[in-house]
Design a protein around this motif. Structure first.
Motif, PDB file in Angstrom:
ATOM      1  N   ARG A   1       0.757  -1.309   0.031  1.00  0.00           N
ATOM      2  CA  ARG A   1       0.093   0.004  -0.039  1.00  0.00           C
ATOM      3  C   ARG A   1       0.961   1.424  -0.093  1.00  0.00           C
ATOM      4  N   THR A   2       1.879   1.193   0.663  1.00  0.00           N
ATOM      5  CA  THR A   2       3.011   2.461   0.727  1.00  0.00           C
ATOM      6  C   THR A   2       3.157   2.913  -0.642  1.00  0.00           C
ATOM      7  N   PHE A   3       3.549   1.687  -1.463  1.00  0.00           N
ATOM      8  CA  PHE A   3       3.943   2.135  -2.881  1.00  0.00           C
ATOM      9  C   PHE A   3       3.089   2.739  -3.744  1.00  0.00           C
ATOM     10  N   TRP A   4       1.794   2.459  -3.545  1.00  0.00           N
ATOM     11  CA  TRP A   4       0.741   3.211  -4.281  1.00  0.00           C
ATOM     12  C   TRP A   4       0.342   4.417  -3.605  1.00  0.00           C
ATOM     13  N   VAL A   5       0.443   4.539  -2.257  1.00  0.00           N
ATOM     14  CA  VAL A   5       0.098   5.782  -1.593  1.00  0.00           C
ATOM     15  C   VAL A   5       1.065   6.927  -2.083  1.00  0.00           C
ATOM     16  N   LEU A   6       2.506   6.380  -2.199  1.00  0.00           N
ATOM     17  CA  LEU A   6       3.595   7.512  -2.713  1.00  0.00           C
ATOM     18  C   LEU A   6       3.468   7.811  -4.254  1.00  0.00           C
TER      19      LEU A   6
ATOM     20  N   ALA B   1      11.341   1.810   1.541  1.00  0.00           N
ATOM     21  CA  ALA B   1      12.359   0.623   1.884  1.00  0.00           C
ATOM     22  C   ALA B   1      12.044   0.085   3.347  1.00  0.00           C
ATOM     23  N   GLY B   2      11.405   1.221   4.245  1.00  0.00           N
ATOM     24  CA  GLY B   2      11.035   0.790   5.470  1.00  0.00           C
ATOM     25  C   GLY B   2       9.823   0.021   5.640  1.00  0.00           C
ATOM     26  N   PHE B   3       8.603   0.274   4.823  1.00  0.00           N
ATOM     27  CA  PHE B   3       7.520  -0.514   4.728  1.00  0.00           C
ATOM     28  C   PHE B   3       7.566  -1.673   3.842  1.00  0.00           C
ATOM     29  N   TYR B   4       8.540  -1.506   2.850  1.00  0.00           N
ATOM     30  CA  TYR B   4       8.631  -2.816   2.089  1.00  0.00           C
ATOM     31  C   TYR B   4       9.780  -3.833   2.479  1.00  0.00           C
TER      32      TYR B   4
ATOM     33  N   THR C   1       2.231  11.937  -7.721  1.00  0.00           N
ATOM     34  CA  THR C   1       1.654  12.497  -8.982  1.00  0.00           C
ATOM     35  C   THR C   1       1.166  13.697  -8.476  1.00  0.00           C
ATOM     36  N   GLY C   2       0.180  13.837  -7.743  1.00  0.00           N
ATOM     37  CA  GLY C   2      -0.642  15.059  -7.266  1.00  0.00           C
ATOM     38  C   GLY C   2       0.280  16.165  -7.005  1.00  0.00           C
TER      39      GLY C   2
END
Length: 255
Positions: free
Chosen positions: A16-21, A76-79, A26-27
């Motif tokens: 989820r962190t990857f997609w949140v980033l 890196a932390g969350f993955y 993007t925004g």
């Protein structure tokens, strides 16, 4: 190795962190580039302005080490780091017969891909799309494209070195919060070293690190010797960091 890579990419795309980033960057990037293009936000003294690409000035913020370090360390932390303390994925990979060297390299490649997409591709792509939508495609001349290709090529090489270091930090700390904190402290330390330490021998050593090459990559005028120096520093740094990372991972106790 191919099965291991597929497994790592599967975990990345499920993270989820990857997609949140991705959504957040993007925004943020679209907003910053739009404000620059409509002249609501004025920036001067950027390397892009020196290259005659003031429309890309918002990228000057997004290539600051402290900014993209936050992105790299967060992913890196969350993955990576969480796998040591919660899911037990690394332990399972070792039990199933994968060599630690291959596990480390697979995670490095996957983390590099994820952070490169978020921190490098998305900012540039949003700038490219917005310029096309605003009818400013004429800025993409051959000389400008060659400059951007050279600059981002050198930047990416140094970026891989940073990703490797953050990966090692994540493995050693085994905690997402500590990974972010230690990475930001590293960035702050390099900033202080560059701006406030004036001893000649320290400056000479620093100028031969990939940290210094981040600021050099986007300079408008670089001689062939400077480009070669940046490439050599990046490759040697990456090899040394990866070898050290493999050694750390081999000796690490997996509970």
């Amino acid at each position: 190795m191919s099965n291991l890579m597929r497994a790592e990419f599967y975990k990345l795309f499920r993270n989820r962190t990857f997609w949140v980033l991705i959504v957040s960057l993007t925004g943020l990037s679209a907003l910053m580039h739009h404000l620059i293009i409509i002249d609501w936000w004025m920036m001067t003294g950027t390397p892009f302005e020196a290259a005659g690409l003031s429309e890309f000035n918002a990228l000057a913020v997004l290539i600051v080490p402290l900014f993209f370090n936050l992105i790299v360390s967060t992913l890196a932390g969350f993955y990576i780091a969480n796998e040591f303390s919660q899911s037990g994925v690394i332990k399972n990979q070792i039990i199933t017969g994968h060599k630690r060297t291959r596990i480390f390299l697979a995670k490095f490649v996957t983390l590099s891909f994820g952070t490169f997409i978020v921190a490098v591709v998305i900012p540039f792509l949003t700038a490219f799309v917005l310029l096309l939508l605003h009818g400013m495609a004429d800025v993409f001349t051959l000389s400008n494209l060659l400059y951007l290709g050279r600059a981002y090529g050198l930047f990416t090489l140094q970026f891989l070195c940073l990703t490797a270091i953050v990966l090692v930090i994540a493995m050693m700390t085994e905690d997402s919060g500590k990974t972010v904190i230690f990475t930001l402290l590293l960035s702050a330390g390099m900033f202080i070293l560059e701006k406030f330490v004036s001893k000649p021998w320290i400056t000479m050593v620093y100028e031969h690190t990939f940290f210094y090459q981040f600021s050099q990559a986007f300079q408008w005028e670089l001689s062939s010797d400077e480009i070669a120096k940046s490439i050599v520093i990046g490759i040697l740094s990456l090899v040394v960091i990866l070898l050290c990372g493999m050694l750390v991972f081999k000796k690490k106790e997996i509970k």
